[in-house]
Design a protein around this motif. Structure first.
Motif, PDB file in Angstrom:
ATOM      1  N   GLN A   1       0.857  -1.058   0.027  1.00 36.57           N
ATOM      2  CA  GLN A   1      -0.042  -0.075   0.158  1.00 36.57           C
ATOM      3  C   GLN A   1       0.946   1.177   0.194  1.00 36.57           C
ATOM      4  O   GLN A   1       1.597   1.525   0.803  1.00 36.57           O
ATOM      5  CB  GLN A   1      -0.900  -0.218   1.144  1.00 36.57           C
ATOM      6  N   ASP A   2       0.795   1.988  -1.001  1.00 30.54           N
ATOM      7  CA  ASP A   2       1.528   3.339  -1.131  1.00 30.54           C
ATOM      8  C   ASP A   2       0.769   4.618  -0.453  1.00 30.54           C
ATOM      9  O   ASP A   2      -0.564   4.368  -0.653  1.00 30.54           O
ATOM     10  CB  ASP A   2       1.878   3.505  -2.551  1.00 30.54           C
ATOM     11  N   TYR A   3       1.411   5.552  -0.003  1.00 29.58           N
ATOM     12  CA  TYR A   3       0.708   6.614   0.491  1.00 29.58           C
ATOM     13  C   TYR A   3       1.589   7.779   0.557  1.00 29.58           C
ATOM     14  O   TYR A   3       2.948   7.736   0.487  1.00 29.58           O
ATOM     15  CB  TYR A   3       0.514   6.225   2.293  1.00 29.58           C
ATOM     16  N   SER A   4       1.111   8.836   1.046  1.00 32.92           N
ATOM     17  CA  SER A   4       1.921  10.206   1.321  1.00 32.92           C
ATOM     18  C   SER A   4       2.166  10.588   2.692  1.00 32.92           C
ATOM     19  O   SER A   4       1.099  10.405   3.432  1.00 32.92           O
ATOM     20  CB  SER A   4       1.148  11.487   0.517  1.00 32.92           C
ATOM     21  N   LEU A   5       3.418  11.128   2.735  1.00 36.18           N
ATOM     22  CA  LEU A   5       3.747  11.772   4.427  1.00 36.18           C
ATOM     23  C   LEU A   5       3.604  13.028   4.167  1.00 36.18           C
ATOM     24  O   LEU A   5       3.842  13.670   3.161  1.00 36.18           O
ATOM     25  CB  LEU A   5       5.147  10.950   4.864  1.00 36.18           C
ATOM     26  N   GLU A   6       3.912  13.783   5.383  1.00 39.04           N
ATOM     27  CA  GLU A   6       4.228  15.217   5.161  1.00 39.04           C
ATOM     28  C   GLU A   6       5.173  15.416   4.685  1.00 39.04           C
ATOM     29  O   GLU A   6       5.422  16.667   4.164  1.00 39.04           O
ATOM     30  CB  GLU A   6       4.339  15.620   6.634  1.00 39.04           C
ATOM     31  N   TYR A   7       6.353  14.583   4.212  1.00 38.70           N
ATOM     32  CA  TYR A   7       7.515  15.073   3.861  1.00 38.70           C
ATOM     33  C   TYR A   7       8.029  14.089   2.531  1.00 38.70           C
ATOM     34  O   TYR A   7       9.212  13.939   2.560  1.00 38.70           O
ATOM     35  CB  TYR A   7       8.475  15.007   5.058  1.00 38.70           C
ATOM     36  N   GLY A   8       7.062  13.435   2.104  1.00 39.02           N
ATOM     37  CA  GLY A   8       7.496  12.529   1.053  1.00 39.02           C
ATOM     38  C   GLY A   8       6.487  11.315   0.626  1.00 39.02           C
ATOM     39  O   GLY A   8       5.375  11.374   1.309  1.00 39.02           O
ATOM     40  N   GLU A   9       6.756  10.284   0.066  1.00 42.18           N
ATOM     41  CA  GLU A   9       6.069   9.271  -0.249  1.00 42.18           C
ATOM     42  C   GLU A   9       6.625   7.981   0.458  1.00 42.18           C
ATOM     43  O   GLU A   9       8.016   7.920   0.781  1.00 42.18           O
ATOM     44  CB  GLU A   9       6.068   8.969  -1.631  1.00 42.18           C
ATOM     45  N   ALA A  10       5.666   6.916   0.695  1.00 46.54           N
ATOM     46  CA  ALA A  10       6.238   5.721   1.627  1.00 46.54           C
ATOM     47  C   ALA A  10       5.362   4.493   1.140  1.00 46.54           C
ATOM     48  O   ALA A  10       4.185   4.807   0.535  1.00 46.54           O
ATOM     49  CB  ALA A  10       6.438   5.955   2.949  1.00 46.54           C
ATOM     50  N   SER A  11       5.722   3.448   1.353  1.00 47.77           N
ATOM     51  CA  SER A  11       5.075   2.474   1.285  1.00 47.77           C
ATOM     52  C   SER A  11       4.983   1.334   2.452  1.00 47.77           C
ATOM     53  O   SER A  11       6.003   1.224   2.990  1.00 47.77           O
ATOM     54  CB  SER A  11       5.287   1.510  -0.060  1.00 47.77           C
ATOM     55  N   ILE A  12       4.022   0.611   2.712  1.00 47.18           N
ATOM     56  CA  ILE A  12       3.828  -0.287   3.557  1.00 47.18           C
ATOM     57  C   ILE A  12       3.461  -1.877   3.017  1.00 47.18           C
ATOM     58  O   ILE A  12       2.766  -1.578   2.213  1.00 47.18           O
ATOM     59  CB  ILE A  12       2.990  -0.164   4.910  1.00 47.18           C
ATOM     60  N   GLU A  13       3.962  -2.824   3.757  1.00 41.62           N
ATOM     61  CA  GLU A  13       3.467  -4.197   3.158  1.00 41.62           C
ATOM     62  C   GLU A  13       3.228  -5.245   4.178  1.00 41.62           C
ATOM     63  O   GLU A  13       3.634  -4.854   5.345  1.00 41.62           O
ATOM     64  CB  GLU A  13       4.889  -4.727   2.166  1.00 41.62           C
ATOM     65  N   ALA A  14       2.312  -6.232   3.658  1.00 38.42           N
ATOM     66  CA  ALA A  14       2.182  -7.243   4.607  1.00 38.42           C
ATOM     67  C   ALA A  14       2.363  -8.411   3.858  1.00 38.42           C
ATOM     68  O   ALA A  14       1.931  -8.491   2.764  1.00 38.42           O
ATOM     69  CB  ALA A  14       0.948  -7.100   5.592  1.00 38.42           C
ATOM     70  N   HIS A  15       2.394  -9.737   4.728  1.00 38.94           N
ATOM     71  CA  HIS A  15       2.393 -11.066   3.974  1.00 38.94           C
ATOM     72  C   HIS A  15       1.044 -11.023   3.299  1.00 38.94           C
ATOM     73  O   HIS A  15       0.184 -10.683   4.041  1.00 38.94           O
ATOM     74  CB  HIS A  15       2.863 -12.051   4.866  1.00 38.94           C
TER      75      HIS A  15
ATOM     76  N   GLY B   1      -2.471  11.149   9.779  1.00 33.50           N
ATOM     77  CA  GLY B   1      -3.083  10.423   9.248  1.00 33.50           C
ATOM     78  C   GLY B   1      -3.128   9.569   8.118  1.00 33.50           C
ATOM     79  O   GLY B   1      -3.532   8.470   7.943  1.00 33.50           O
ATOM     80  N   GLY B   2      -1.945   9.998   7.341  1.00 31.78           N
ATOM     81  CA  GLY B   2      -1.654   9.265   6.100  1.00 31.78           C
ATOM     82  C   GLY B   2      -1.156   7.848   6.245  1.00 31.78           C
ATOM     83  O   GLY B   2      -1.618   6.720   5.720  1.00 31.78           O
TER      84      GLY B   2
END
Length: 196
Positions: free
Chosen positions: A111-125, A145-146
């Motif tokens: 799952q990609d998302y935006s932060l206050e200071y850039g872009e990030a992604s988290i993953e799960a199995h 809340g991102g």
């Protein structure tokens, strides 16, 4: 623990309640980028009584959720792991790590998302959440809340039902609850502490 360390951090008094935990959090200005204040929970984590009290307060908040049952606690890397694992034990639930992209060893959902200071992604199995499992999302701080919204969306994509989201600290001025509203689908947001 060295005496020097003890002198720099106020221990939480046994009768302070959850509000007595706030002085153990450290505001770090301009980290990780100019204009951002990072709320550091490591002084609280180093105080055994405070960590136990924080875990108890988070568990109490989780038990008050509508629907009651929590099958899994999903902690967002990294401080969501530190708080989420003892919370899962307190609730008699399993624990699911939601990791930064590329850290998990098996097949994942991202799952990609935006932060206050850039872009990030988290993953799960991809098999981390059984269909219909009630999942409580936890992280240390609710800011914009991102990250939490991405975590809730990821849980839904994995087949889970988001039971709610809990946080140790909420920066109320940033109104992260509003950003979470869509991702939570009406599930509650709870924080133990709020910034003054």
């Amino acid at each position: 623990m060295s005496t020097e360390h003890r002198a720099t951090h106020r221990a939480a008094a046994p009768d302070d309640g959850a509000a007595g935990l706030l002085p153990l959090l450290r505001a770090v200005p301009d980290h990780p980028a100019p204009g951002i204040t990072f709320w550091d929970i490591t002084p609280l984590l180093a105080d055994a009584a405070a960590l136990a009290r924080a875990t108890g307060a988070l568990a109490e908040a989780a038990r008050a959720l509508p629907g009651g049952r929590v099958d899994l606690v999903a902690g967002v890397e990294a401080r969501g792991f530190v708080l989420g694992a003892p919370l899962a034990l307190a609730l008699g639930a399993g624990f699911v790590p939601l990791r930064k992209a590329g850290k998990l060893p098996w097949r994942t959902v991202r799952q990609d998302y935006s932060l206050e200071y850039g872009e990030a992604s988290i993953e799960a199995h991809e098999d981390a959440v059984p269909a219909g499992a009630r999942v409580l999302v936890i992280d240390d701080v609710l800011a914009t809340g991102g990250t939490a919204a991405a975590a809730c969306t990821l849980v839904g994509r994995l087949g889970g039902e988001v039971a709610g989201a809990v946080f140790l600290l909420e920066i109320a001025a940033l109104d992260g609850r509003a950003a979470l509203a869509r991702a939570l689908g009406g599930a509650p947001v709870t924080s133990v502490l709020q910034t003054p």
